[in-house]
Design an enzyme around this catalytic site. Structure first.
Site, short mmCIF file in Angstrom:
data_model
loop_
_atom_site.label_atom_id
_atom_site.label_comp_id
_atom_site.label_asym_id
_atom_site.label_seq_id
_atom_site.Cartn_x
_atom_site.Cartn_y
_atom_site.Cartn_z
N SER A 53 0.84 -1.47 0.10
CA SER A 53 -0.49 0.02 0.22
C SER A 53 0.68 1.26 0.18
CB SER A 53 -1.21 -0.04 1.39
OG SER A 53 -1.88 0.83 1.02
N LYS A 112 -22.61 16.14 5.83
CA LYS A 112 -21.60 17.02 6.30
C LYS A 112 -21.46 15.64 7.83
CE LYS A 112 -18.64 19.75 8.45
NZ LYS A 112 -17.61 20.31 7.75
#
Length: 274
Positions: free
Chosen positions: A93, A145
């Site tokens: 990764s 949000k």
């Protein structure tokens, strides 16, 4: 001083453990803050007394943004002096992303490499919330949000948004690998950039690494790039604080943390799983 006998300095940089923006461990305070590492890499880039860099990697990856910053910093070094990456056990990764900044990637035969992908895991404790009788009141100014709010189930719209975000980040990672590895990548390599881990043999076959070998093999290769011999280089490592007091504190903190975790798990199991 006889300049003919002067050794060439090689800087050894270690990328170990999970890649984070900063060290938040109460136990291992010696773990390096990544901002410190970035500043160190810049110093190496402009230091004419450093002739090459040996990048030692043993990491499963971590924060995407921090990994990219380290990648860019090492890439800048590689434009001025040779950089060889040596993967010990794991270079996956974000750690593999960082390795791609080197001129040459070498991994041990038993290592795990690759994992070119993106993962985001968001806990959902809504059922636990109901069980213990608490609620979370959220006041927000936009419908997205509080995306990832662990106290409620995720909507399909939110899931689709995060999946799109993940796909975009993954594509950026793929593009970085392709731009870094260039013509080294072989036909069929695209299929391996889907997040899977790879053996060094497979990674070598498809051009994701350049060779299989040990730390010493990587060091010898770097010496060849510097047109010098192993006995004519000086390795510069980070200074480690391994004194008695530091070791005693680390062991004490580990013991305290271990006891705290064991107690919490015991209390948790008694309360919720009986």
């Amino acid at each position: 001083m006889n300049l003919l006998k002067r050794k060439k300095n090689i800087r050894v940089i270690s990328i170990e453990g999970e890649i984070k923006a900063k060290n938040t461990s109460m136990i291992n305070k010696q773990s390096e803050n990544q901002l410190d590492l970035l500043e160190k890499l810049y110093t190496i880039e402009i230091d004419d007394n450093i002739y090459g860099v040996l990048l030692r990697i043993d990491s499963p990856g971590g924060a995407a943004g921090t990994s990219e910053e380290i990648y860019q910093a090492i890439k800048a070094i590689a434009t001025k002096k040779p950089v060889v990456a040596s993967i010990g056990n794991t270079g996956c990764s974000g750690a593999y992303m960082i390795a791609c900044a080197a001129d040459y990637i070498m991994a041990t035969k038993m290592a795990i490499v690759g994992s070119v992908g993106v993962i985001m895991q968001i806990p959902n404790v809504s059922k636990v919330k109901e069980k213990i009788g608490i609620d979370m009141i959220t006041i927000k100014s936009g419908k997205m949000k509080d995306i990832g709010n662990m106290f409620r189930d995720m909507s399909e719209e939110e899931r689709a948004f995060i999946q799109t975000l993940s796909n975009e980040c993954h594509q950026d990672f793929i593009d970085l690998v392709k731009n870094s590895r260039g013509d080294k990548l072989q036909e069929g390599a695209d299929e391996l950039l889907d997040g899977r881990i790879l053996s060094p043999a497979t990674a070598l076959k498809y051009g994701l690494i350049d060779g299989i070998g040990t730390y010493t093999d990587a060091l010898r290769l770097l010496c060849q790039k510097l047109d010098t011999k192993l006995e004519k280089v000086k390795l510069i490592h980070d200074k480690k604080k391994d004194g008695f007091i530091n070791k005693f504190i680390d062991l004490s903190m580990e013991s305290i943390a271990g006891n705290m975790i064991a107690t919490l798990l015991e209390n948790h199991s008694q309360k919720y799983f009986k």
